[in-house]
Structure formats: structure tokens, C-alpha cells
Design an enzyme around this catalytic site. Structure first.
Site, short mmCIF file in Angstrom:
data_model
loop_
_atom_site.label_atom_id
_atom_site.label_comp_id
_atom_site.label_asym_id
_atom_site.label_seq_id
_atom_site.Cartn_x
_atom_site.Cartn_y
_atom_site.Cartn_z
N GLU A 162 8.96 -14.56 -10.13
CA GLU A 162 8.27 -13.40 -9.81
C GLU A 162 7.55 -12.70 -11.12
O GLU A 162 6.48 -11.92 -11.01
CB GLU A 162 9.51 -12.26 -9.25
N HIS A 198 20.49 -36.00 -4.27
CA HIS A 198 19.73 -36.48 -2.95
C HIS A 198 18.11 -36.12 -3.16
O HIS A 198 17.49 -36.20 -2.31
CB HIS A 198 20.07 -35.45 -1.82
N CYS A 201 0.76 -1.25 0.11
CA CYS A 201 0.28 -0.05 0.04
C CYS A 201 0.71 1.33 -0.07
O CYS A 201 1.72 1.23 0.61
CB CYS A 201 -0.75 0.11 1.31
N ARG A 232 4.25 -0.35 -5.01
CA ARG A 232 3.66 -0.85 -3.45
C ARG A 232 2.52 -1.65 -3.30
O ARG A 232 2.25 -2.13 -2.37
CB ARG A 232 3.54 0.35 -2.31
N LYS A 281 13.90 -14.49 -9.74
CA LYS A 281 13.41 -13.46 -10.94
C LYS A 281 12.31 -14.33 -11.94
O LYS A 281 11.52 -13.42 -11.93
CB LYS A 281 14.69 -13.13 -11.45
N GLU A 333 18.51 -16.90 -6.51
CA GLU A 333 18.06 -15.59 -6.83
C GLU A 333 17.58 -15.70 -8.32
O GLU A 333 16.53 -14.87 -8.65
CB GLU A 333 19.10 -14.51 -6.80
#
Ligand code: M6R
Length: 573
Positions: free
Chosen positions: A458, A474, A2, A28, A455, A451
Site C-alpha cells: 500500500e 507447495h 470521495c 477518502r 502494508k 497484513e
């Protein structure tokens, strides 16, 4: 989480001015937007979606001497017009915009309904408007629980309350600006007051009056041009391309301060790097840098988990918190927990004047300039740069670290040619229809695998997972099927053969291997060349994945600047 803005002026101003400011906070949240202007009566308009939708609805200019506006990242109450801010009291005299979560709102709402208050929305915010009918802002701040900031407009003035979420006031000649951060009004004024927790300021045309101690403004010198897209189509690509300069700016630190902080790290015991999201990958990298370069063990924890590990802290512990915004609630809660155990706090922050910076004993600015795209890129490489510099300084080799970063900045600049970008775009075209992407790395480049995956998730909304290459056997190998794209980040260091071996294991199970590496290898189906940058290899190696995420987003019809369901600054826990 917000964005809130407000203006109080001696002269009438137009609603467009508020919306211009609000647009600078759209990163935001963008679920809905709304505005309230105080003229002869309270005017209010709201709409679902981005601010442009609200703009269409505001039929021409609305004017007034005070106004507030809000862009929402929904927390309490679904994404509907009724739940969009501002929210008003029973008589439509008080309009409130809010950033945070009123954790005890259900209890308060029940009490207010019993007293006869009529609610129109499902939000927590509306309780603030109704509480203000009968109580002072001081009492309301004490009554509501959680991390909150709100602006309440009534009787032609705005009351700004901060207790957790950020708020800044800009002082211009005949206007007062209020916003969640300083960026929306920096073009109008550089004189800024950052509110502290517990602050209440009343702003009317005569000035800003704090309940309690008056605050003096400080000068902010950010280059506002950097917060514009310029000739680029999106902020994300602009910010990726800004990285050569960002790396160099990050390396431009006060030597004495860097030496002092690295000395503090050396003398500390039981210390932690902490951060969230992308910054947490920089924090994990920092832990690897300190172990590999300075031979010093520093723990790593994500902000939201750290308070559960605070029991290991002593007064010799140092918390090094990393954050672009300096407003991430989980990071702020983590340092609060650390301070409670008498640990010291150092921060690596991008936004000057941010809460984290003000709450740290020492702070280093990453100097990346404003980062607008929700997906963090240049802030990350500048966080890596500052961490690397600290690790070199901790072994008395600060000049060597600075030289390495300067060379790395130059190499990245040379790498980012049009042809390079087109090559990665062509790769995105090949794999955009795939369901999964896996990324492997090791050592300094393990955090880069994490990272790179973040990216792609997102901005392109594809399932991407980063792994330590040694972990494949594994369990992860079970996921590999014919044609699955797998990125291998192969640095020219001691980890090289292990990562190549991992890529080989994937290839023989049908995986399509994309190598990010200084040298080509038979195992690669697609090679993205990167310059060899020695210990700075993570800084260079992350950039192709940022570009890949950008082009995958375009191929898949996603807006690269606005990630679905996310907000840039996570000011709620
Ligand atoms: O402002 P901060 O660096 O503290 O933010 C931390 C994360 O919320 C942030 O990095 C987030 O993961 C970004 N969307 C990453 O691109």
C-alpha cells in the site's frame, strides 16, 4: 471513496472554511477537488490533484451563504478537470457533489440526452444534476440505482440525500455542516445527526427539515486533537506510535457487554468473522484466537465473498463484522445478506455512529481515535485487542485477557524507542531497491504475514506477499532467488520451529532472512527484536512491518499518508 462537504449559514462565510473541512476528508480520495458557492450567482471551481491545487486556483476568498465541495476518488469517468465535481444542470442553477456509483447512469443519460439535456462530463454524477431539473430529490433517489449519497445546492439551500454512502449533519449555533463523516466539523459542533438510508434532509438558514420523520442530534465525544499530526511528519508514523495507547483503550471495555457478546458467540452456531482489507486480517486473527484460546470454531470470510456463503446461515448464526470506518460497502452488503438469513450481527467498529454500528444488534467500539492515514495501523492493533479480549471472555478469563493487553501495551511502548525506529529505517535503506519481499508466519502470526505484506504494498508500492510458512514447499519456494528479502515472523510458541525451518529453506536458496522474533537465531541475516507477548504476539509482531512499510515509502519517495489509487473508506462495492 470521495468526500463531500457542505455549509449553510445565516451569515456569509468564505470558501476557505469549506476547504478546511474538505481537507479532513482528503483520505477518502485525492484524484481531483472542486467547490461551488451560492452567492448572487453560482460560483464553481475545480482542479485535478489534491485539494491544495484547488486552493491555489481560488484566487482569494469566495464568499456565500451556502457552499458544497468534493474530493474525488474516480470511479466513473477518468481523472480530468471536467469530470471533477461539482456537476451542474443545463442552466447552471443546480450544483451536485456525490459519493457512490449511479449504476444505471448510462440508461438515464441516454434518456436525458434524448430529452435535450446537455452533458459536459463522462461521470455518472452529472445525471443527478440533470434529473433534479425536472424531478424532486425523492424521485431522483428512487430513480438512481446503487449505493449513493449526494448534496445538491440550489436556491440558496442544500438538499442532502443518503442511500448507501454515509452522510452526517452537524448542528451549530448559526451554521449547519454536512459531510461524509463527522470529523470535518467536530471542532465546530459535537451535535451530529447521522443520516439513515433513504433519508432526505433540506438544509437552509432556518434549519434542517427531513422528508418524513425528523432526527434528533446525538453528542459525539471524539478528541479532535487526535486527528492532528502534532510533531510527526506524517499521520502514518503518528498512528503507529499511538499504538500503546490504542491497545490500552481497546482493552477498556464494559465488562458486562464483553461477557454478553462472548456468551452470544459461545451459544451461536455456524458463525463468521467478516471484514475487508486490513480489518479482514484482524477477522482471520480473531478466528485463530477463538480456535486457540476459546476452542470454538468461527468461520472467516472477506466481506465481498461472504454473500456467496450466506446459504450456510441459520437463525443461530452470528456475524461479527470488523471495520475501522463502519462504512465499507462490502462489509455492509455482507451483513445485509446475513440479516436476510435471520442471522444476528455484532460489530467491532472504530468510528462511533457509523452505519455498521447503527445496523448491528450489538457493537463494541475499538476506541483507537481518528485514524487518518489511508494505511490502517492503530485500528488494526485495536481490532486484534478487542478480538483477543472476546476470546478470553468466552472461556471466562476476561481479567486474564485484560491483564495481557495491559502488559502488551507497556511492552510496545518500551519497544518503540528512537534507536528501534532507526534500526528499521536502516533496514529499509538496505532493501528499498528490491522488487519483491516475502513474509512467512504460522498460526496466530499467519494473518500478520498477510497484513505485513499489505502494508508494504500500500505505501511503498513494492510487491510483497505473505504466506503460511508451511505453504513454501507447495509452490512459493520457486520464487526465491539470491538476495530476495524474506521476513520470518517467529513467535515463541508451538509454531516456532516450523517457521525457522521455513526460513532455513529460503536461506539455502539465497534469500536474505529478516527475523521478527523475541530471540535471535543464526538463520537471521537481520534481526528485529520484539518482546514476547504470549497470545498477544500478533499485536506486537505486526508493528515492525508497519514501521518498515513507512520507511520503505520514504526511501522510495512515496507519500506514506496517501496510497496511490486507494481511498480510506471504500463506500462502493
Ligand atoms: O474501514 P474498514 O476497516 O472497513 O476498511 C477496510 C479496508 O478497506 C481497509 O482496511 C484497507 O484495506 C486499508 N487501506 C488498509 O490499510
Amino acid at each position: 471513496m470521495c468526500g463531500i462537504v457542505g455549509i449553510v449559514s445565516k451569515e456569509d462565510f468564505s470558501s476557505e472554511e469549506l476547504l478546511m473541512m474538505l481537507k479532513k476528508l482528503e483520505y477518502r480520495g485525492y484524484d481531483s477537488a472542486g467547490i461551488a458557492m451560492s452567492g448572487s450567482k453560482l460560483y464553481m471551481e475545480k482542479s485535478v490533484g489534491k485539494i491544495s491545487e484547488l486552493e491555489k486556483k481560488l484566487d482569494g476568498k469566495i464568499t456565500g451563504k451556502a457552499g458544497i465541495a468534493h474530493t474525488r476518488w474516480a470511479t466513473t469517468g477518468s481523472v480530468t478537470q471536467l469530470n471533477a465535481h461539482p456537476h451542474a444542470d443545463c442552466k447552471n442553477n443546480i450544483a451536485v457533489v456525490h459519493n457512490g456509483i449511479v449504476e444505471n447512469y448510462l440508461k438515464l443519460k441516454k434518456m436525458l440526452v434524448t430529452k435535450g439535456h446537455k452533458f459536459k462530463s463522462d461521470t455518472d454524477t452529472e445525471v443527478i444534476a440533470h434529473l433534479l431539473e425536472d424531478h424532486s430529490p425523492e424521485d431522483v433517489m428512487k430513480t438512481i440505482e446503487g449505493r449513493n449519497a449526494f448534496l445538491a445546492m440550489y436556491n440558496g439551500r442544500i438538499v442532502a440525500v443518503k442511500n448507501g454512502s454515509p452522510l452526517a449533519i452537524g448542528i451549530a449555533k448559526d451554521r449547519y455542516y454536512i459531510a461524509s463523516d463527522a470529523l470535518p466539523f467536530l471542532e465546530k459542533t459535537r451535535d451530529v445527526i447521522f443520516l439513515d438510508d433513504g433519508d432526505i434532509a433540506e438544509i437552509d438558514e432556518k434549519g434542517v427539515k427531513f422528508c418524513g420523520e425528523q432526527h434528533e442530534p446525538q453528542r459525539i465525544d471524539w478528541d479532535v486533537e487526535e486527528a492532528k499530526k502534532g510533531t510527526y511528519a506524517h499521520f502514518l508514523i503518528k498512528e503507529i506510535m499511538d499504538q500503546p495507547a490504542a491497545i490500552e483503550n481497546a482493552a477498556t471495555q464494559n465488562d458486562e457487554k464483553i461477557r454478553e457478546i462472548s456468551g452470544m458467540i459461545n451459544n451461536s452456531f455456524g458463525s463468521f468473522f467478516i471484514a475487508c482489507g486490513t480489518a479482514s486480517h484482524a477477522a482471520l486473527s480473531a478466528s485463530y484466537f477463538f480456535s486457540g484460546i476459546a476452542k470454538k470454531h468461527i468461520n472467516f470470510s472477506v466481506g465481498s465473498e461472504f454473500p456467496l456463503q450466506k446459504h450456510f446461515l441459520t437463525d443461530r448464526s452470528l456475524i461479527i463484522a470488523i471495520s475501522q470506518s463502519g462504512e465499507t460497502a462490502d462489509t455492509l452488503e455482507a451483513i445485509k445478506a446475513a440479516k436476510g438469513e435471520n442471522a444476528k450481527v455484532v460489530s467491532i467498529v472504530n468510528v462511533p455512529g457509523s452505519t455498521l454500528m447503527r445496523q448491528s444488534e450489538y457493537s463494541l467500539l475499538t476506541n483507537a481515535g481518528p485514524e487518518i492515514a489511508v494505511c490502517s495501523t492503530k485500528a488494526f492493533t485495536s481490532q486484534l485487542s478487542v478480538s483477543l479480549l472476546l476470546a478470553y471472555a468466552a472461556t471466562g478469563r476476561l481479567d486474564e485477557g485484560k491483564k495481557l493487553l495491559k502488559e502488551t501495551s507497556k511492552k510496545v511502548k518500551e519497544m518503540l524507542t528512537d534507536a528501534y525506529l532507526m534500526k528499521i529505517k536502516s533496514l529499509a535503506g538496505k532493501i528499498a531497491d528490491k522488487e519483491h519481499i516475502y513474509i512467512i508466519g504460522k498460526g496466530f502470526n499467519y494473518p500478520i504475514a498477510l497484513e505485513a505484506a499489505l502494508k508494504i504494498k500500500e505505501v511503498a508500492y513494492m510487491h510483497a506477499e505473505g504466506f503460511a510458512s508451511g505453504e513454501l514447499k507447495h509452490g512459493v519456494l520457486a520464487l526465491i532467488e539470491k538476495g530476495v528479502p524474506c521476513i520470518a515472523i517467529v513467535a515463541d510458541d508451538e509454531t516456532k520451529q516450523d517457521v525457522i525451518n521455513g526460513a532455513a529453506e529460503i536461506k539455502l536458496r539465497g534469500g536474505y532472512i529478516i527475523g521478527i522474533s523475541p530471540d535471535n537465531n543464526d538463520i537471521f541475516d537481520f534481526w528485529i527484536q520484539v518482546p514476547d507477548a504470549g497470545n498477544a504476539s500478533p499485536i506486537v509482531n505486526v508493528i515492525p512491518s508497519q514501521l518498515l512499510a513507512y520507511y520503505l515509502a520514504l526511501e522510495r519517495g512515496c507519500d506514506p499518508d496517501y496510497c496511490r489509487n486507494l481511498a480510506k473508506s471504500c463506500t462502493v462495492k
